[in-house]
Design a protein around this motif. Sequence first.
Motif, PDB file in Angstrom:
ATOM      1  N   ASP A 194       0.840  -1.198   0.000  1.00 44.12           N
ATOM      2  CA  ASP A 194       0.000   0.000   0.000  1.00 44.12           C
ATOM      3  C   ASP A 194       0.877   1.249   0.000  1.00 44.12           C
ATOM      4  O   ASP A 194       0.606   2.220  -0.720  1.00 44.12           O
ATOM      5  CB  ASP A 194      -0.911   0.015   1.231  1.00 44.12           C
ATOM      6  CG  ASP A 194      -1.974  -1.077   1.199  1.00 44.12           C
ATOM      7  OD1 ASP A 194      -2.197  -1.673   0.115  1.00 44.12           O
ATOM      8  OD2 ASP A 194      -2.576  -1.338   2.259  1.00 44.12           O
ATOM      9  N   THR A 285      -4.915  -2.454   3.549  1.00 44.50           N
ATOM     10  CA  THR A 285      -4.663  -3.826   4.001  1.00 44.50           C
ATOM     11  C   THR A 285      -4.628  -3.892   5.521  1.00 44.50           C
ATOM     12  O   THR A 285      -3.869  -3.159   6.171  1.00 44.50           O
ATOM     13  CB  THR A 285      -3.327  -4.342   3.435  1.00 44.50           C
ATOM     14  OG1 THR A 285      -3.348  -4.227   2.010  1.00 44.50           O
ATOM     15  CG2 THR A 285      -3.091  -5.798   3.832  1.00 44.50           C
ATOM     16  N   TRP A 290      -3.510  -9.885   6.909  1.00 43.56           N
ATOM     17  CA  TRP A 290      -2.210 -10.272   6.344  1.00 43.56           C
ATOM     18  C   TRP A 290      -1.530 -11.317   7.223  1.00 43.56           C
ATOM     19  O   TRP A 290      -0.963 -12.292   6.721  1.00 43.56           O
ATOM     20  CB  TRP A 290      -1.319  -9.041   6.192  1.00 43.56           C
ATOM     21  CG  TRP A 290       0.006  -9.365   5.563  1.00 43.56           C
ATOM     22  CD1 TRP A 290       0.282  -9.480   4.240  1.00 43.56           C
ATOM     23  CD2 TRP A 290       1.224  -9.643   6.260  1.00 43.56           C
ATOM     24  NE1 TRP A 290       1.602  -9.808   4.056  1.00 43.56           N
ATOM     25  CE2 TRP A 290       2.208  -9.915   5.288  1.00 43.56           C
ATOM     26  CE3 TRP A 290       1.589  -9.686   7.604  1.00 43.56           C
ATOM     27  CZ2 TRP A 290       3.530 -10.223   5.606  1.00 43.56           C
ATOM     28  CZ3 TRP A 290       2.904  -9.992   7.936  1.00 43.56           C
ATOM     29  CH2 TRP A 290       3.844 -10.253   6.944  1.00 43.56           C
TER      30      TRP A 290
END
Length: 316
Positions: A194, A285, A290
Amino acid sequence: MTSTPVPGSESLDVVTGAFGYTGRYIARMLLARGRRVRTLTAHPVREDPLAEQIEIAPFNFDRPAELARSLEGARCVINTYWVRFDYGGVTYEEAVENTRVLIEAARQARVTRFVHVSITNPSEDSPLRYFRGKAVIEREIRESGLGYTILRPTVIFGPEDILINNIAWLLRRFPVFMVPGDGNYRLQPVFVEDFAALAVGAADDIGNQTLDVAGPDIFTFNELVALLNAMVGRKPWVVHLSRSVALAFSRLVGLAMRDVLLTDDEIVGLMANLLVSQNPAAGRTRLGDWLSRNKEQIGISYASELARRKPSRFRT
């Protein structure tokens, strides 16, 4: 300088430290857009697929004219250069001076745009040299006459990250985990891809701007440790200690690993809530998502800052 032309690409972008953590992602995204990429680096050509796709030149901070020549023809410089701590004769103050030389070289080379990686909540009045040095460089960029974007990331996480990986490493290996202070201070991690996407997008921007780059979730340090505990399947005894005792423990681990685990500036900055943005999240995110996808890898091995900084002679 070594050079591997990229067929069909015309626009040249320079990324400082493209073999480093964030620089690598930025360089890859530029290449995917068909850009020609050159890096300035202190490291030699490595056995790395990226080295075959980009042009490579040394930093040459001590030879400003050569540094300026290495920037000639570049549309944009994306600068990730900095130091986490004083080491090997390179101090924060020298990093500031080196960046000044880079900014002037960009001016001399008539670079159109300068994208700079800073940190959230920098201040020239800060008692923390890391945050103070970042603020000084922000001012230098604003006064340079270059078109600029200044990006202020919080904590960047991803496959090669150091902080979150090494917290998980400690949780996997020790029966006790030491938290400085009460652990209720906050941080707002942002995913490396990102962040890199914003840096690459900033290379095409028009106008000057300063942007915080933070993820969508804010954790207290206690919550982050609990999340990582759940991911790695461990339940060590979490104890809260004074900053000085926690720093002493981190230094012992650092000595054992021949590295610097945490610095006092990093602990103080974390405890002062300097790694949180007051602005809307720029990253999408979520750390928990993640980690769920990567929990088998996180913290398996120790991530050494000094191993990444191994001194070596630049090869052309």
